[in-house]
Design an enzyme around this catalytic site. Structure first.
Site, mmCIF file in Angstrom:
data_model
loop_
_atom_site.group_PDB
_atom_site.id
_atom_site.type_symbol
_atom_site.label_atom_id
_atom_site.label_comp_id
_atom_site.label_asym_id
_atom_site.label_seq_id
_atom_site.Cartn_x
_atom_site.Cartn_y
_atom_site.Cartn_z
ATOM 1 N N LYS A 269 0.840 -1.208 0.000
ATOM 2 C CA LYS A 269 0.000 0.000 0.000
ATOM 3 C C LYS A 269 0.869 1.249 0.000
ATOM 4 O O LYS A 269 1.688 1.443 0.888
ATOM 5 C CB LYS A 269 -0.920 -0.008 1.227
ATOM 6 N N LYS A 281 -10.312 12.621 8.360
ATOM 7 C CA LYS A 281 -9.802 12.187 9.669
ATOM 8 C C LYS A 281 -9.805 13.362 10.642
ATOM 9 O O LYS A 281 -9.695 14.516 10.212
ATOM 10 C CB LYS A 281 -8.354 11.692 9.515
ATOM 11 N N ASP A 351 -12.346 6.835 3.928
ATOM 12 C CA ASP A 351 -11.112 6.615 4.696
ATOM 13 C C ASP A 351 -10.680 5.145 4.671
ATOM 14 O O ASP A 351 -9.572 4.820 5.080
ATOM 15 C CB ASP A 351 -11.322 7.097 6.145
ATOM 16 N N GLU A 353 -9.538 3.529 2.276
ATOM 17 C CA GLU A 353 -9.025 3.658 0.912
ATOM 18 C C GLU A 353 -7.962 2.627 0.573
ATOM 19 O O GLU A 353 -7.754 2.306 -0.597
ATOM 20 C CB GLU A 353 -8.474 5.079 0.682
ATOM 21 N N ARG A 355 -7.761 -0.643 1.042
ATOM 22 C CA ARG A 355 -8.296 -1.835 0.376
ATOM 23 C C ARG A 355 -8.759 -1.510 -1.039
ATOM 24 O O ARG A 355 -8.731 -2.367 -1.917
ATOM 25 C CB ARG A 355 -9.434 -2.427 1.229
HETATM 26 N N1 BES Z 1 -4.294 4.325 6.995
HETATM 27 C C1 BES Z 1 -5.456 4.092 7.779
HETATM 28 C C2 BES Z 1 -5.194 3.087 8.912
HETATM 29 C C3 BES Z 1 -4.366 3.597 10.051
HETATM 30 C C4 BES Z 1 -4.885 4.459 10.973
HETATM 31 C C5 BES Z 1 -3.073 3.132 10.200
HETATM 32 C C6 BES Z 1 -4.096 4.891 12.031
HETATM 33 C C7 BES Z 1 -2.304 3.550 11.264
HETATM 34 C C8 BES Z 1 -2.808 4.439 12.169
HETATM 35 C C9 BES Z 1 -6.564 3.523 6.916
HETATM 36 O O1 BES Z 1 -6.615 4.013 5.624
HETATM 37 C C10 BES Z 1 -7.850 3.904 7.566
HETATM 38 O O2 BES Z 1 -8.121 5.072 7.656
HETATM 39 N N2 BES Z 1 -8.606 2.908 8.009
HETATM 40 C C11 BES Z 1 -9.833 3.164 8.669
HETATM 41 C C12 BES Z 1 -10.817 2.129 8.198
HETATM 42 C C13 BES Z 1 -12.229 2.378 8.674
HETATM 43 C C14 BES Z 1 -12.787 3.620 8.017
HETATM 44 C C15 BES Z 1 -13.065 1.170 8.327
HETATM 45 C C16 BES Z 1 -9.594 3.036 10.164
HETATM 46 O O3 BES Z 1 -8.838 2.170 10.586
HETATM 47 O O4 BES Z 1 -10.143 3.842 10.907
HETATM 48 ZN ZN ZN Z 2 -4.862 4.664 4.848
HETATM 49 MN MN MN Z 3 -7.706 5.803 5.475
#
Ligand code: BES
Ligand code: ZN
Ligand code: MN
Length: 499
Positions: A269, A281, A351, A353, A355
């Site tokens: 990724k 965020k 968010d 994104e 996947r």
């Molecule tokens: N890049 C983030 C995951 C992340 C968050 C990694 C904080 C390390 C620290 C990912 O793209 C994301 O935002 N995932 C969301 C998914 C949710 C919306 C289902 C998450 O984990 O909140």
């Molecule tokens: Zn991300």
């Molecule tokens: Mn994200």
């Protein structure tokens, strides 16, 4: 980064070194070194005296630097506490080695140029030991040095050579080489991840891949936005449409084996900054979303190590790289897109994104390279950090043999993975009324439902997924990229090459 010249010599002349590095057990004992080592008796009595006087007890990761020790020709002896030698754990060994590297003070005052590390010649895990020594000492040279820092690096490492007191067997030499190559790969991974997103763009990652290709002879192909729209990567392109910064699909191919052998594919990724998009965020610690390309940086770091090690293997690396931005052109919650595989996706949260870009990369990898196995790595979910914390990466997959091989590579390098389950119960959480699937599965088991989404794109190939959200970087006062999971992946690949 400056590289150390490593050597193995089971009975070196100590006069050629300015520094002796001596592991010490918690009873004030040396490892049972071969009597052929010069000055063994003198060293043993020195260490014993220091234990008796209470000045050095050999506790894990304690060090003592003796300068111009009486009775020795060397300039300095560095004693390194190893704890109980009888039950030496991987974890303790590594923290002791890190302390030893710190004690050489790369910030300037210790002039250790040519060091000798005492290795127990009877150790059954001698190759492992020299591998970790080479890795830890070489990695200790890394310092974030990009021009964006606006200052010169703090470190000025002096060490030129390091000799291990063990036989120069093929196995030991290969282990030393692997340790050093791993450290060089980790340094590249760390440097890319630490760079701010206004410097480390998808184009910068692509340029880095091209440079690696020129240096080591990898085939490198870069796909551009127009091509990818044309090809039907509707999911990846949906994420990329909100950003003016051009997205790239970066493909590297290392051919170390015959052309008929199907490659192992690494997919990483590469979100160079994740704002969350329209599902924006919160502001706190958002700067750390520059690390959302940690999977991409891992692929490039592993390729750096492959270039150094040249194992008998075919490996491809595929990196979907983009920013995830809110804009007038960004995808919106509820939008439905068609992925390269033909499956449709309802984007309920912009968010989620990672996947969305990975699914098209996974399909593209299978269509283009017909790999024997795919391993993807991604800073995919916050839920992974809630489940496992920061010490292990989550590992899931559709093939237990592949998962087991990765688990053991992680244990051997102390770059650990922990398996989480997959199954149709979690898959059901992805149900959508408006498309083949939704891109989120609710809060319960968030790391698993993210993997379940990817599993829908990897049905026909042995596949493993690493969620490195908790391990790719550390926050707080020592904020910085870790270079994980480069060590475990290099170990896994070298193990595959050895057969
Ligand atoms: N890049 C983030 C995951 C992340 C968050 C990694 C904080 C390390 C620290 C990912 O793209 C994301 O935002 N995932 C969301 C998914 C949710 C919306 C289902 C998450 O984990 O909140
Ligand atoms: Zn991300
Ligand atoms: Mn994200």
């Amino acid at each position: 980064m400056k590289t150390i010249q490593f050597a193995c010599n089971h009975a070196p002349d100590f006069n050629q070194f300015d520094t002796l590095i001596v592991p010490v057990g918690q009873q004030g004992t040396l490892p049972s070194l071969a009597s052929e080592l010069p000055q063994y008796a003198a060293l043993a009595s020195l260490v014993h005296d220091l234990f008796e006087s209470g000045d050095f007890l050999g506790k894990v990761a304690k060090t003592l630097l003796l300068v111009r020790p009486a009775g020795f020709d060397v300039q300095r002896i560095l004693l390194v506490g190893m704890g109980d030698l009888a039950t030496l754990s991987v974890k303790n060994t590594l923290s002791a080695l890190k302390a030893a590297a710190d004690a050489l003070d790369h910030c300037g005052t210790v002039n250790a140029l040519n060091a000798c590390v005492l290795v127990n010649p009877n150790e059954t895990n001698q190759a492992w030991s020299v591998q970790q020594n080479a890795q830890v000492f070489q990695k200790s040279f890394y310092d974030y040095a990009h021009e964006s820092r606006g200052a010169t690096p703090l470190k000025d490492p002096k060490l030129n050579t390091m000799t291990f007191t063990c036989e120069a067997t093929a196995q030991n030499l290969a282990a030393v080489q692997q340790g050093q190559a791993t450290a060089l790969g980790m340094a590249l991974t760390q440097e890319l991840a630490n760079m701010p997103s206004n410097f480390c763009t998808p184009s910068y990652l692509a340029d880095t891949a091209v440079q690696l290709g020129n240096e080591y002879g990898f085939e490198v192909t870069i796909l551009e936005r127009e091509q990818m729209i044309e090809m039907g990567m509707g999911s990846f392109m949906a994420v990329a449409q909100g950003s003016h910064t051009p997205p790239k699909m970066i493909c590297l191919s290392y051919k170390g084996s015959d052309a008929q052998t199907a490659p192992i594919a690494l997919v990483g990724k590469g979100v160079t900054f994740d704002t969350g998009g329209i599902s924006l965020k919160p502001g706190e610690a958002m700067d750390e979303m520059k690390y959302d390309m940690g999977g991409a940086a891992t692929v490039l770091g592993v390729f750096k190590a492959l270039g150094q090690l040249k194992p008998d293997l075919n490996v491809v690396g595929v990196i979907p790289a983009t920013e995830n931005m809110p804009s007038g052109n960004a995808i919106k919650p509820g939008d439905v897109v068609t992925s390269l595989s033909g499956q449709t996706i309802e984007i309920l949260n912009t968010d989620a994104e990672g996947r969305l870009i990975l699914c098209d990369a996974l399909t593209y990898t299978q269509q283009t390279y017909h790999p024997a196995k795919i391993i993807d790595m991604a800073t995919l979910t916050g839920a992974c950090i809630i489940a496992l914390g920061h010490h292990v990466s989550a590992l899931m997959g559709n093939n237990q043999a592949l998962v087991n091989d990765l688990l053991s590579a992680g244990l051997a390098t102390y770059d650990r993975f922990w398996q989480m389950p997959l199954g149709e119960e979690w898959d059901e959480q992805l149900k959508s009324n408006f498309a083949d699937m939704a891109n989120i599965g609710g809060r319960p088991g968030g790391a698993i439902t993210a993997a379940q989404f990817l599993a829908r794109y990897t049905k026909d190939v042995p596949w493993a997924h690493l969620d490195i959200a908790g391990t790719a970087w550390v926050s707080g006062a020592n904020k910085g990229a870790t270079g994980r999971p480069v060590p475990a992946l290099v170990q896994y690949l070298m193990q595959q090459a050895r057969g």
